[in-house]
Every structure is written in structure tokens, then in C-alpha cells.
Design a protein around this motif. Sequence first.
Motif, PDB file in Angstrom:
ATOM      1  N   PHE A 122       0.836  -1.217   0.000  1.00  0.00           N
ATOM      2  CA  PHE A 122       0.000   0.000   0.000  1.00  0.00           C
ATOM      3  C   PHE A 122       0.868   1.263   0.000  1.00  0.00           C
ATOM      4  O   PHE A 122       1.785   1.387   0.804  1.00  0.00           O
ATOM      5  N   LEU A 123       0.518   2.196  -0.874  1.00  0.00           N
ATOM      6  CA  LEU A 123       1.232   3.484  -0.939  1.00  0.00           C
ATOM      7  C   LEU A 123       0.286   4.616  -0.567  1.00  0.00           C
ATOM      8  O   LEU A 123      -0.764   4.784  -1.195  1.00  0.00           O
ATOM      9  N   ARG A 124       0.648   5.389   0.457  1.00  0.00           N
ATOM     10  CA  ARG A 124      -0.161   6.553   0.803  1.00  0.00           C
ATOM     11  C   ARG A 124       0.479   7.809   0.211  1.00  0.00           C
ATOM     12  O   ARG A 124       1.688   7.838  -0.078  1.00  0.00           O
ATOM     13  N   GLY A 125      -0.305   8.859   0.064  1.00  0.00           N
ATOM     14  CA  GLY A 125       0.220  10.138  -0.385  1.00  0.00           C
ATOM     15  C   GLY A 125      -0.938  11.102  -0.569  1.00  0.00           C
ATOM     16  O   GLY A 125      -1.919  10.786  -1.251  1.00  0.00           O
ATOM     17  N   GLY A 126      -0.837  12.262   0.060  1.00  0.00           N
ATOM     18  CA  GLY A 126      -1.925  13.231  -0.032  1.00  0.00           C
ATOM     19  C   GLY A 126      -1.754  14.140  -1.243  1.00  0.00           C
ATOM     20  O   GLY A 126      -0.652  14.622  -1.538  1.00  0.00           O
ATOM     21  N   ALA A 127      -2.841  14.363  -1.963  1.00  0.00           N
ATOM     22  CA  ALA A 127      -2.832  15.305  -3.092  1.00  0.00           C
ATOM     23  C   ALA A 127      -3.611  16.559  -2.708  1.00  0.00           C
ATOM     24  O   ALA A 127      -3.276  17.668  -3.117  1.00  0.00           O
ATOM     25  N   PHE A 128      -4.654  16.361  -1.942  1.00  0.00           N
ATOM     26  CA  PHE A 128      -5.451  17.478  -1.418  1.00  0.00           C
ATOM     27  C   PHE A 128      -5.254  17.477   0.085  1.00  0.00           C
ATOM     28  O   PHE A 128      -5.632  16.518   0.763  1.00  0.00           O
ATOM     29  N   LYS A 129      -4.626  18.499   0.598  1.00  0.00           N
ATOM     30  CA  LYS A 129      -4.319  18.533   2.026  1.00  0.00           C
ATOM     31  C   LYS A 129      -5.211  19.547   2.732  1.00  0.00           C
ATOM     32  O   LYS A 129      -5.370  20.674   2.263  1.00  0.00           O
ATOM     33  N   LEU A 130      -5.765  19.128   3.853  1.00  0.00           N
ATOM     34  CA  LEU A 130      -6.496  20.075   4.705  1.00  0.00           C
ATOM     35  C   LEU A 130      -5.507  20.570   5.745  1.00  0.00           C
ATOM     36  O   LEU A 130      -5.149  19.831   6.651  1.00  0.00           O
ATOM     37  N   ARG A 131      -5.022  21.772   5.591  1.00  0.00           N
ATOM     38  CA  ARG A 131      -3.983  22.275   6.495  1.00  0.00           C
ATOM     39  C   ARG A 131      -4.582  23.232   7.516  1.00  0.00           C
ATOM     40  O   ARG A 131      -5.500  23.997   7.199  1.00  0.00           O
ATOM     41  N   THR A 132      -4.037  23.182   8.716  1.00  0.00           N
ATOM     42  CA  THR A 132      -4.541  24.046   9.780  1.00  0.00           C
ATOM     43  C   THR A 132      -4.348  25.518   9.408  1.00  0.00           C
ATOM     44  O   THR A 132      -5.223  26.349   9.619  1.00  0.00           O
ATOM     45  N   SER A 133      -3.186  25.820   8.822  1.00  0.00           N
ATOM     46  CA  SER A 133      -2.937  27.213   8.417  1.00  0.00           C
ATOM     47  C   SER A 133      -3.275  27.405   6.940  1.00  0.00           C
ATOM     48  O   SER A 133      -2.895  26.594   6.092  1.00  0.00           O
ATOM     49  N   PRO A 134      -3.954  28.509   6.614  1.00  0.00           N
ATOM     50  CA  PRO A 134      -4.258  28.757   5.186  1.00  0.00           C
ATOM     51  C   PRO A 134      -3.010  29.056   4.373  1.00  0.00           C
ATOM     52  O   PRO A 134      -3.057  29.097   3.142  1.00  0.00           O
ATOM     53  N   TYR A 135      -1.879  29.276   5.043  1.00  0.00           N
ATOM     54  CA  TYR A 135      -0.637  29.609   4.317  1.00  0.00           C
ATOM     55  C   TYR A 135       0.230  28.382   4.053  1.00  0.00           C
ATOM     56  O   TYR A 135       1.259  28.460   3.419  1.00  0.00           O
ATOM     57  N   SER A 136      -0.187  27.210   4.583  1.00  0.00           N
ATOM     58  CA  SER A 136       0.601  25.991   4.368  1.00  0.00           C
ATOM     59  C   SER A 136       0.292  25.398   2.986  1.00  0.00           C
ATOM     60  O   SER A 136      -0.770  25.651   2.413  1.00  0.00           O
ATOM     61  N   PHE A 137       1.211  24.555   2.507  1.00  0.00           N
ATOM     62  CA  PHE A 137       1.072  23.908   1.200  1.00  0.00           C
ATOM     63  C   PHE A 137      -0.221  23.079   1.136  1.00  0.00           C
ATOM     64  O   PHE A 137      -0.413  22.171   1.952  1.00  0.00           O
ATOM     65  N   PRO A 138      -1.107  23.363   0.176  1.00  0.00           N
ATOM     66  CA  PRO A 138      -2.395  22.644   0.146  1.00  0.00           C
ATOM     67  C   PRO A 138      -2.367  21.354  -0.666  1.00  0.00           C
ATOM     68  O   PRO A 138      -3.390  20.721  -0.869  1.00  0.00           O
ATOM     69  N   GLY A 139      -1.180  20.969  -1.164  1.00  0.00           N
ATOM     70  CA  GLY A 139      -1.088  19.750  -1.982  1.00  0.00           C
ATOM     71  C   GLY A 139      -1.097  20.072  -3.460  1.00  0.00           C
ATOM     72  O   GLY A 139      -1.479  21.173  -3.866  1.00  0.00           O
ATOM     73  N   LEU A 140      -0.691  19.082  -4.266  1.00  0.00           N
ATOM     74  CA  LEU A 140      -0.608  19.300  -5.726  1.00  0.00           C
ATOM     75  C   LEU A 140      -1.965  19.191  -6.407  1.00  0.00           C
ATOM     76  O   LEU A 140      -2.087  19.443  -7.608  1.00  0.00           O
ATOM     77  N   GLY A 141      -2.983  18.737  -5.681  1.00  0.00           N
ATOM     78  CA  GLY A 141      -4.318  18.619  -6.269  1.00  0.00           C
ATOM     79  C   GLY A 141      -4.372  17.544  -7.339  1.00  0.00           C
ATOM     80  O   GLY A 141      -3.768  16.474  -7.198  1.00  0.00           O
TER      81      GLY A 141
END
Length: 334
Positions: A122-141
Motif C-alpha cells: 500500500f502506498l499513501r500520499g496526499g494530493a489534497f491537504k487540509l492544512r490548519t494554516s491557510p498559508y501551508s502547502f495545500p497539496g498538488l491537487g
Amino acid sequence: MIIVLDKLIDEKAIDDLVDFIVSKGCSFTKTKSDNRSVLLITENQSMLSYLELEAFPIVEKIVRIENEYQKVSSKNNPIKIVVKDTIIGRDSFSFIAGPCTIEDYQQLKDTADFIKSKGLKFLRGGAFKLRTSPYSFPGLGIKGIEYMKRVCEETGLISVSEIICVEHIDLMSQNIDILQVGTRNMHNYRLLSRLGKIKNPIILKRGMASTIEEWLLAAEHIINSGNPNVILCERGIRTFENYTRNTLDLSAIPAVKKLSNLPIIIDPSHSTGKREMIKSMSWAAIAAGADGLIIEVHPSPNKAICDSRQTINYQMLDSILEPLNSLLTLWNKN
Ligand code: PEP
Ligand code: MN
């Protein structure tokens, strides 16, 4: 469910309550105990909520005999999920690893190659990230989803990625094998019931401030809408302790096994927030009977865009895997 009524006999108030109970499709029998009227709900008790019943002033006490969650209850057969010929469930062990967030094709492919070389599936990896700060990287989508799909086609690994909203259901269900609901979305009941309409297995993370019962009821939302393929994931809860990012509740493992028929996996990465704790917590989780782990790993953890402090390197992953087979014999898992 038993509803104990006030000693004062107010037939009109009892009739109002009875009308309400019948309107919910429930059957009941009425009896007397210690001079009080008592209603014993005999059918469809899950249609009745404490809060609604307590709104009737004649209700003095409610005793629930059955849990509110019925479909995820341990009275049902244990859930066994099959993805690409791999079984997830009580008799097996699912080791999921990969980066917190997909950064580029090469980072994901490198990680996938390592994971595969270790016999993991199994390979995990986030593309859409829910970040606590609006200034953090939100993922590549969408680009991240494309990389995940490509890498899993090239390696044969099973993909795991987080779904963050209802609008992404088609995109995610068509391109990703297993969808993850993050801690921030455990209470997003509209999302959960829509995930009940698809067939992909769902990893349901525990809300960071949720009780085990709330978590099981969240799973019930998915299953009640038609998708039985749910995997619970304990990822740490908020407590007063702040040395670790969250507090890993390993006691959730035997609790879930007693209460539910769903598999439960452990996320030592988001629970501890510290890479030096991942090995001991992983081994502890296996010893406690976990049905799997989900761990953040990266080719160069210090350079990871997201969650680098809790991300381990290949060598650390290797050392966690070393005694895996002998640890799994504790619970006759494979
Ligand atoms: C994750 O697994 O990438 C994640 C964001 O986890 P959680 O929802 O548990 O914080
Ligand atoms: Mn993360």
C-alpha cells in the motif's frame, strides 16, 4: 431501549410520547415497575435519539440496551475487504506507507519503489491537504492524483489518498483505490453518506476530539448508505499533553475489537508527531492487535514539504519491518 417515565401519571403526556415513538416506526410494550410507567422499545430503537426523547418532560430515564450503531457492531461478522487480491481485515495486516504529501513524480516513485522492494502493498500520499494554516502547502491537487495513479500502475501498489470534499468523489473514486477521510472530516456526515454510495474502501480517521462511540457512528453513516468497506484509523486524540502532537490511544484497538466488526489500523505519525517515536509505537500497536499501520515515509524526510518532523526515512522503515513477521505471530496474522 427502556424509557422510564415520571411517577406523576399524566396520560396526555404519555400519549404524546407514545405518538412520537410510533411516528418513528418503533414498536413498544408498556409496563409498570415501582409504580412508574415503563416503555420497552422492541423494534427500531435506533430511530430514537436521547436528545429528542429527553425533550419530553415525563421522561425520567433512558436505558439503552443495544448500541446506537448496529451495522458496525461486533454482533455482525468481521468485515473483510479485498483490494487488488489483497485482504484487509482481522486476520491480516495492512502496512501502508508513503509521504504525507505528494511533491513530484520522482519523490513518489522513489518511495513506491522502496516500499515495493520491502514486499509492502500500500502506498499513501496526499494530493489534497487540509492544512490548519491557510498559508501551508495545500497539496498538488489533480496533478498529485495523476502521479499517484501512474506510480501505482507502474508498481502494482494499492493507492491510498485523502478525500476532502463531496465535489471530489468522482475524481477520487475513479483514480484512487482506497480513500481516506481525515480527522477534520470525521464529522462531515454529508461526505460520509456520499462515500456510502461508492465501492472504494474508506479509511476513516478518528476525529481528534471524538469518542470511540462518535467514531463508530461516523462509520455507521458510511455503511448505512451502502458501502461496508470501512477501515478505522486511530491517529491520536487531543489531550492536555503537548510533548507529542496528539495522544495515541492504543486502548482504542481492544475497544474497537470488542465493540465493532471493522478492522482498525494505527497512524503513529500524526499521533506522536515525532519520527523517533514511530518505531516503538508501531510495535506497540501490533502487540495490541492492530490490523495495520499507516506511516509517513519520505526519501529525504528533512526536505519533506509537509510533516517532516514525524516523517521517517527508508532505514527507519526497514528497522520497523525487521521483526514484523514474528510480531504478527502474536495474533496469528499474516
Ligand atoms: C494525513 O494522513 O495525511 C492526515 C492529514 O492525517 P489526519 O487527518 O489524521 O491529520
Ligand atoms: Mn501528514
